[in-house]
Every structure is written in C-alpha cells, then in structure tokens.
Scaffold this motif. Sequence first.
Motif, PDB file in Angstrom:
ATOM      1  N   TRP A   1      -0.879 -11.154   3.034  1.00 25.07           N
ATOM      2  CA  TRP A   1      -0.966  -9.859   3.601  1.00 25.07           C
ATOM      3  C   TRP A   1      -0.445  -9.482   4.538  1.00 25.07           C
ATOM      4  CZ3 TRP A   1      -3.505  -6.300   0.185  1.00 25.07           C
ATOM      5  CH2 TRP A   1      -3.704  -5.008   0.550  1.00 25.07           C
ATOM      6  N   ASN A   2      -0.686 -10.163   5.760  1.00 25.08           N
ATOM      7  CA  ASN A   2      -0.036  -9.795   7.148  1.00 25.08           C
ATOM      8  C   ASN A   2       1.432 -10.551   7.376  1.00 25.08           C
ATOM      9  OD1 ASN A   2      -2.584  -8.362   7.968  1.00 25.08           O
ATOM     10  ND2 ASN A   2      -3.517 -10.038   8.158  1.00 25.08           N
TER      11      ASN A   2
ATOM     12  N   ALA B   1      -7.320  -2.415  -4.137  1.00 24.35           N
ATOM     13  CA  ALA B   1      -7.975  -3.110  -5.124  1.00 24.35           C
ATOM     14  C   ALA B   1      -6.899  -3.714  -6.090  1.00 24.35           C
ATOM     15  CB  ALA B   1      -9.037  -2.491  -6.080  1.00 24.35           C
ATOM     16  N   ARG B   2      -5.761  -3.248  -6.537  1.00 23.47           N
ATOM     17  CA  ARG B   2      -4.983  -3.457  -7.164  1.00 23.47           C
ATOM     18  C   ARG B   2      -4.084  -4.586  -6.573  1.00 23.47           C
ATOM     19  NH1 ARG B   2      -3.017   1.106 -11.575  1.00 23.47           N
ATOM     20  NH2 ARG B   2      -4.905   2.343 -11.758  1.00 23.47           N
ATOM     21  N   ILE B   3      -3.641  -4.299  -5.436  1.00 20.09           N
ATOM     22  CA  ILE B   3      -2.729  -5.192  -4.647  1.00 20.09           C
ATOM     23  C   ILE B   3      -3.574  -6.447  -4.589  1.00 20.09           C
ATOM     24  CG2 ILE B   3      -1.611  -5.786  -2.498  1.00 20.09           C
ATOM     25  CD1 ILE B   3      -1.160  -2.442  -2.239  1.00 20.09           C
ATOM     26  N   ARG B   4      -4.949  -6.519  -4.285  1.00 22.29           N
ATOM     27  CA  ARG B   4      -5.581  -7.685  -3.895  1.00 22.29           C
ATOM     28  C   ARG B   4      -5.688  -8.506  -5.300  1.00 22.29           C
ATOM     29  NH1 ARG B   4      -7.167  -8.254   0.960  1.00 22.29           N
ATOM     30  NH2 ARG B   4      -7.566  -6.581   2.216  1.00 22.29           N
ATOM     31  N   TYR B   5      -5.892  -7.745  -6.500  1.00 24.43           N
ATOM     32  CA  TYR B   5      -5.891  -8.289  -7.767  1.00 24.43           C
ATOM     33  C   TYR B   5      -4.723  -9.088  -8.057  1.00 24.43           C
ATOM     34  CZ  TYR B   5      -5.186  -8.725 -12.818  1.00 24.43           C
ATOM     35  OH  TYR B   5      -5.138  -9.210 -14.163  1.00 24.43           O
ATOM     36  N   TRP B   6      -3.535  -8.503  -7.846  1.00 21.12           N
ATOM     37  CA  TRP B   6      -2.199  -8.951  -7.974  1.00 21.12           C
ATOM     38  C   TRP B   6      -1.750 -10.122  -7.114  1.00 21.12           C
ATOM     39  CZ3 TRP B   6       0.705  -9.360 -12.381  1.00 21.12           C
ATOM     40  CH2 TRP B   6       0.532  -8.466 -13.092  1.00 21.12           C
TER      41      TRP B   6
ATOM     42  N   LEU C   1       0.849  -1.265  -0.037  1.00 16.79           N
ATOM     43  CA  LEU C   1       0.056   0.138   0.051  1.00 16.79           C
ATOM     44  C   LEU C   1       0.974   1.250   0.219  1.00 16.79           C
ATOM     45  CD1 LEU C   1      -2.867  -0.723   2.609  1.00 16.79           C
ATOM     46  CD2 LEU C   1      -3.185  -0.321   0.177  1.00 16.79           C
ATOM     47  N   TYR C   2       1.973   1.340   0.749  1.00 16.63           N
ATOM     48  CA  TYR C   2       2.857   2.530   0.930  1.00 16.63           C
ATOM     49  C   TYR C   2       3.478   2.641  -0.288  1.00 16.63           C
ATOM     50  CZ  TYR C   2       6.954   4.896   2.056  1.00 16.63           C
ATOM     51  OH  TYR C   2       8.184   5.722   2.063  1.00 16.63           O
TER      52      TYR C   2
END
Length: 298
Positions: A123-124, A108-113, A93-94
């Motif tokens: 993610w965590n 949205a784009r990160i979750r897509y990739w 995100l950063y």
Amino acid sequence: MLSIRNIVKQYANHRALDNVSIEIEKGSVFGLLGPNGAGKTSLIRIINQITAPDQGEIFLNGEKLNPSHISKIGYLPEERGLYKKMEIGEQMLYLAQLKGLSKTDATARIRYWFEKMGIQSWWNKKVEDLSKGMQQKVQFIATVVHDPELIILDEPFSGFDPVNAQLITNEILELNQKGATIIFSTHRMESVEQLCDSIALIHKSKKILDGKVKDIKNLYRNNTYRIAYSGILNPVETPLFNINEEKKDEEVTQLTIQINPGYSSNDVLKFLIPQVQVTELTEIVPSMNDIFIQNVKN
C-alpha cells in the motif's frame, strides 16, 4: 454486447482502420489479433473514447457509445500508465474514484484485490520500487477494481513470469465466469487457444477473418494426419494419401500424410492394419498460430 460498425480511422497519410465491423457477444472472451501496425490499438483507443473514428459507430449494450460508458469499461493498455512517484494505495484510490467509486467503496475493493493478489504490504510502496511484473499486477487491479462489464486487455502477460501469468489467466477466467466480457489483444497464440471463444484478425487495417475459434480451426482443417507404426509398409504408394513427411528410427516410422478427397481415416486404417502395427493415427488440426501466420505472411 459490443457492436463495432464500419469503423474508419485515418492518420494523415495512413489509414489505420478501413471499414472494420465486429460483433462481440456478451459474456465472451474475444481475441483481437493482428501483427504490429495492423490497427488493433487504434480500435481499442476508439472503444475507450480516447480517440474518435472518422467514420462508423460503436454500440455498447444497444446504446451508441458515449461518455457515460467509461465507468463500465476497464482498460489495461500495452504501454502501462502508472505514476512512478506515487504510493500504490493512493494511486489505486485515485484511479478507482475516476471510475466513479466512492472513497469508501474504492478502499474496500482495493484491499480485496490486494489480498487476492498477495500484495497486502504494498500500500505504501512507490511504483518505481517495483519490478515490471509487480507493476503489472498493480495495473491489472486498476483495470478491474471498479467491476467493469467490459474489460479490454492489451498484451496483459507482458513482463510476467509463468507463475504470475497463470495467476492473471485464472483471474481473467474468474471475471469472465462472473459475467464480464473480455477483449483480449495479444501475440501469444497459445493464450488465444486457451482463453478465447471468438476472434477477429486485423491485417493492414482491414478485418480479414472472424468467428468462433472452433469454427475457424475447423475451416482450416485439411485432412492432414500423423501416423506412427512399426513394421514394413510395402508399397507406401497408394491413392489414399500423399506423404508430406517421413521419419524413421530403429523400430517406429512416423508419417505426416494428407488424405485425398473421397477417402477417410478409416480407409487409411484398413490399408495399414493388414501390413503394420499402427500405434498412432492423429489428425493434425491447424493451431491458431498456424492460421495467424498463414493469413498475415503476405
């Protein structure tokens, strides 16, 4: 898309780039090649505006390179730059927001990739908990998440096993098919053969070769062929060709020949067919690896 004009970069007593000019077409996959220390990374850093040239100019889509272009470029450095203690989702995100995305669009784009690369559960996780190959996947996503027009990949397959190397290759080709221009710096010549439309070869700070891959390979063709036949060829001596190598087993003889000027492969076949059973006549076209070595060995 990218016009690199007469770039000079000097570090103390070392000239890293000496009057280098390269033109990169929009929508192409361009190989930036050269041995270690040739100047490739210096040029990549200048394109990314990490450093500035001492002389020369770069134009992106006809505009002189400026800070507004940073959001249009994605850069995967050879030396990776992830924060080891940060959670991966937070870090993505950063980095995406640094490239101009809103938090909503970035998420949205990160979750897509993440889904595309099969890492939804990461993610965590923290970067330090991942293998080198896993870290590479994350770094690749950080490079392309903002949908850049120009993607610069410096040794992108370093640390990947063959399966994940092929996964990244497929993603590179898909991004290119969607319109992205790719600059691809690597020592893996088989990747150059597979991916690149055009290349430039830098050696000792100077550009010594550039052009379309197919044109360069044609330029280095030298009328060398591989022949396999069964039977007895007598005599082998002929003005048609010179034999560079000969291998025999119980039934088949293999020759590597160079056809002399004024003759063709058809002439060779006419010479062979009345005497032996020809099972192969194949031109040996120099590979990009052969051409690379020939140009940088001195």
